[in-house]
Design a protein around this motif. Structure first.
Motif, mmCIF file in Angstrom:
data_model
loop_
_atom_site.group_PDB
_atom_site.id
_atom_site.type_symbol
_atom_site.label_atom_id
_atom_site.label_comp_id
_atom_site.label_asym_id
_atom_site.label_seq_id
_atom_site.Cartn_x
_atom_site.Cartn_y
_atom_site.Cartn_z
ATOM 1 N N ALA A 1 0.837 -1.210 0.000
ATOM 2 C CA ALA A 1 0.000 0.000 0.000
ATOM 3 C C ALA A 1 0.865 1.250 0.000
ATOM 4 C CB ALA A 1 -0.929 -0.019 1.203
ATOM 5 N N CYS A 2 2.085 1.151 0.550
ATOM 6 C CA CYS A 2 2.983 2.307 0.588
ATOM 7 C C CYS A 2 3.403 2.750 -0.806
ATOM 8 C CB CYS A 2 4.225 1.969 1.418
ATOM 9 S SG CYS A 2 5.108 0.488 0.866
ATOM 10 N N ALA A 3 3.257 1.859 -1.791
ATOM 11 C CA ALA A 3 3.583 2.203 -3.174
ATOM 12 C C ALA A 3 2.317 2.477 -3.991
ATOM 13 C CB ALA A 3 4.376 1.068 -3.824
ATOM 14 N N GLY A 4 1.211 2.622 -3.300
ATOM 15 C CA GLY A 4 -0.040 2.947 -3.976
ATOM 16 C C GLY A 4 -0.737 1.760 -4.593
ATOM 17 N N VAL A 5 -0.420 0.565 -4.168
ATOM 18 C CA VAL A 5 -1.006 -0.633 -4.756
ATOM 19 C C VAL A 5 -2.400 -0.879 -4.202
ATOM 20 C CG1 VAL A 5 -0.807 -3.149 -4.874
ATOM 21 C CG2 VAL A 5 1.208 -1.715 -5.204
ATOM 22 N N VAL B 1 10.093 -2.139 -0.987
ATOM 23 C CA VAL B 1 11.132 -1.129 -1.192
ATOM 24 C C VAL B 1 11.730 -1.250 -2.582
ATOM 25 C CG1 VAL B 1 13.343 -0.264 -0.338
ATOM 26 C CG2 VAL B 1 11.609 -1.094 1.282
ATOM 27 N N SER B 2 11.853 -2.474 -3.074
ATOM 28 C CA SER B 2 12.473 -2.697 -4.388
ATOM 29 C C SER B 2 11.461 -3.193 -5.407
ATOM 30 C CB SER B 2 13.618 -3.716 -4.258
ATOM 31 O OG SER B 2 13.144 -4.903 -3.653
ATOM 32 N N ALA B 3 10.199 -2.869 -5.183
ATOM 33 C CA ALA B 3 9.139 -3.397 -6.041
ATOM 34 C C ALA B 3 9.314 -2.979 -7.504
ATOM 35 C CB ALA B 3 7.780 -2.946 -5.516
ATOM 36 N N GLN B 4 9.674 -1.713 -7.742
ATOM 37 C CA GLN B 4 9.784 -1.242 -9.119
ATOM 38 C C GLN B 4 10.921 -1.943 -9.848
ATOM 39 O OE1 GLN B 4 7.496 0.934 -10.630
ATOM 40 N NE2 GLN B 4 8.528 -0.034 -12.369
ATOM 41 N N GLU B 5 12.035 -2.199 -9.142
ATOM 42 C CA GLU B 5 13.140 -2.909 -9.772
ATOM 43 C C GLU B 5 12.724 -4.321 -10.174
ATOM 44 O OE1 GLU B 5 15.916 -1.953 -6.422
ATOM 45 O OE2 GLU B 5 17.347 -1.749 -8.075
ATOM 46 N N ARG B 6 11.927 -4.945 -9.339
ATOM 47 C CA ARG B 6 11.439 -6.274 -9.660
ATOM 48 C C ARG B 6 10.610 -6.251 -10.948
ATOM 49 N NH1 ARG B 6 11.738 -9.383 -4.588
ATOM 50 N NH2 ARG B 6 12.614 -7.954 -3.035
ATOM 51 N N GLY C 1 7.932 2.775 -4.941
ATOM 52 C CA GLY C 1 8.414 2.155 -3.720
ATOM 53 C C GLY C 1 9.258 3.077 -2.864
ATOM 54 N N SER C 2 9.512 4.281 -3.342
ATOM 55 C CA SER C 2 10.379 5.203 -2.583
ATOM 56 C C SER C 2 9.730 5.640 -1.278
ATOM 57 C CB SER C 2 10.719 6.423 -3.440
ATOM 58 O OG SER C 2 9.537 7.107 -3.841
ATOM 59 N N ALA C 3 8.404 5.547 -1.201
ATOM 60 C CA ALA C 3 7.712 5.925 0.031
ATOM 61 C C ALA C 3 7.675 4.784 1.038
ATOM 62 C CB ALA C 3 6.282 6.370 -0.287
ATOM 63 N N CYS C 4 8.144 3.614 0.620
ATOM 64 C CA CYS C 4 8.127 2.438 1.496
ATOM 65 C C CYS C 4 9.402 2.397 2.340
ATOM 66 C CB CYS C 4 8.015 1.154 0.680
ATOM 67 S SG CYS C 4 6.544 1.088 -0.397
ATOM 68 N N THR C 5 9.299 1.808 3.509
ATOM 69 C CA THR C 5 10.442 1.667 4.405
ATOM 70 C C THR C 5 10.573 0.204 4.799
ATOM 71 O OG1 THR C 5 9.223 1.958 6.471
ATOM 72 C CG2 THR C 5 9.921 3.964 5.300
#
Length: 452
Positions: free
Chosen positions: A360-364, A405-410, A393-397
């Motif tokens: 949810a921290c990445a707007g999902v 945190v690395s969702a976009q890279e995935r 994912g930059s808003a995730c900790t």
């Protein structure tokens, strides 16, 4: 590739580099090179579970397994290192003559029997009655689950799923390279062993059918459980349990309508060696796409285990583990059971999608898919649903799921993932499963009843 130059990269970036390297190895045939030494002799499994011998030929591939009468013990009683390698190139699937009561589909069994783990099994109406009966049988606790890809040397384990004469373990190769890329700071073996020593993963083997002497059919049911009826570990000592002094309570959730949810019912013991197939089987294993252990379903499960020739008690209570002596040091004990299976592409993608839906921290939006995949007769595909990934994912900790945190890279490297799968399940030329090879050690355990 120079590993030293990778220091300082994020864990997921290192993982992506590892994925690329694994794909390169597979594409170049590196994982299919058996690399045996010309003239080397090893034990190998024969049809029905017996043992024979095989010799490495001049082209550095293993010759056919010789199961002739002139070598009835197949080297099982030979030197320690040969015993550790026994069956390393094995395909311990059942032969064409399946044991009585075996099945390959629900239509084979007569009602109320059901096909579970490759065998027709009667329904279980009273769980406590089942536990009482199991208490009079041979039961064991799995005290270690090992990843042979991390053993010293270049031994391969455990079964040949694609028929090329080489044991397959793409899963182990991926984890091994991930660990190498991270400089040894990430240890899937430690995670596995910690889960067992803490009793957060407690597996009980119920030898439902096992001749106490001689050869015959074998059936094994696998349960989860805990050291105490309330599900806690309490003061349970794994070292005492390893010596056979543990008492386990079975989890009612591990039961289906016909006994254990996970069973191996196409097996036989011949000359003290159990070999067979069944499943599926669920284990908590290091995740391919995220941190920590994940519930992992293995299909086309195969196993091979040598039983003691003269056990002090129940024949299947203690595994015949092997001390492997490594030149230059690094000796280790290999668990006496070889276990193989396949992770399905669809299951792996579903697990990844489920993990990313928590971000949810990445707007999902958790009600919409993040990963979209397809299995066709031509190829596997996997992409991220960018419409459900507004953030990077930059808003995730680290307080969120680490995968976020690395969702976009995935997502950027999602197209690499299908190339890690190495086994064609239906013969259509598309590899839609990933091979897994494990070694297990087990010790006798008493049953205390059911968990509350």
């Amino acid at each position: 590739m120079r590993f030293r130059s990778l220091i300082g990269l994020s864990n997921w970036t290192l993982y992506l580099v590892a994925l690329v390297a694994v794909v390169w190895l597979v594409a170049c045939g590196g994982t299919d090179d058996p690399g045996c030494v010309f003239g080397k002799v090893e034990s190998c499994p024969c049809i029905g579970g017996g043992q024979g011998v095989q010799v490495c030929m001049e082209n550095h591939t293993w010759g056919a397994c010789d199961c002739g009468e002139e070598n009835p013990d197949g080297g099982v009683d030979g030197d320690v290192e040969a015993d550790a390698d026994a069956g390393a190139d094995a395909d311990a699937g059942p032969d064409g003559d399946l044991p009585p009561g075996s099945c390959d589909g629900p239509e084979v069994c007569q009602t109320p029997m059901a096909c579970v783990g490759g065998g027709c099994v009667a329904p279980v109406s009273d769980l406590q009655d089942y536990v009482t009966a199991a208490s009079a049988r041979c039961t064991a606790w799995v005290w270690t689950i090992q990843l042979p890809a991390f053993f010293p040397g270049d031994d391969r384990c455990c079964f040949d799923f694609d028929g090329n004469g080489v044991p397959d373990d793409a899963y182990g190769s991926v984890l091994e390279l991930m660990g190498t890329m991270q400089g040894g700071t990430w240890s899937p073996e430690d995670m596995l062993q910690d889960s067992i020593r803490s009793f957060s993963q407690l597996l009980v083997l119920d030898w439902v059918v096992l001749p106490q002497t001689g050869d015959g059919d074998v059936r094994i049911s696998v349960f989860t459980g805990a050291p105490n009826a309330d599900g806690s570990a309490g003061t349970a000592d794994p070292d005492q349990w390893k010596s056979g002094l543990g008492t386990a309570f079975l989890d009612p959730a591990a039961f289906g309508t016909h006994g254990a949810r996970w069973q191996v019912n196409q097996a036989q013991v011949v000359d003290h060696v159990v070999a067979g197939a069944g499943g599926p089987l669920r284990l908590w294993l290091p995740g391919l796409f995220g941190d920590g252990l994940q519930p992992t379903d293995l299909y086309d499960v195969r196993l091979q285990v040598t039983l003691p020739a003269d056990p002090p008690g129940c024949r299947g209570a203690f595994s015949e583990d092997t001390l492997v002596v490594v030149d230059g040091g690094g000796d280790y004990v290999a668990g006496g059971m070889m276990l193989g299976g396949l992770i399905r592409f669809e299951d792996a993608m579903s697990s990844l999608d489920g993990a990313l839906r928590t971000c949810a921290c990445a707007g999902v939006d958790p009600d919409q898919p993040v990963v979209v995949w397809e299995v066709t007769s031509e190829r596997l595909t996997a992409i991220c649903n960018e419409a459900n990934f507004p953030g990077d994912g930059s808003a995730c900790t680290e307080l969120d799921d680490p995968i976020c945190v690395s969702a976009q890279e995935r997502c950027n490297y999602m197209n690499i993932l299908p190339q890690l799968f190495d086994v064609d399940l239906d013969g259509d030329g598309v590899d839609e499963a990933m091979s897994v090879g494990l070694r297990l050690g087990f010790s006798g355990v008493a049953l205390g009843g059911l968990m509350n």
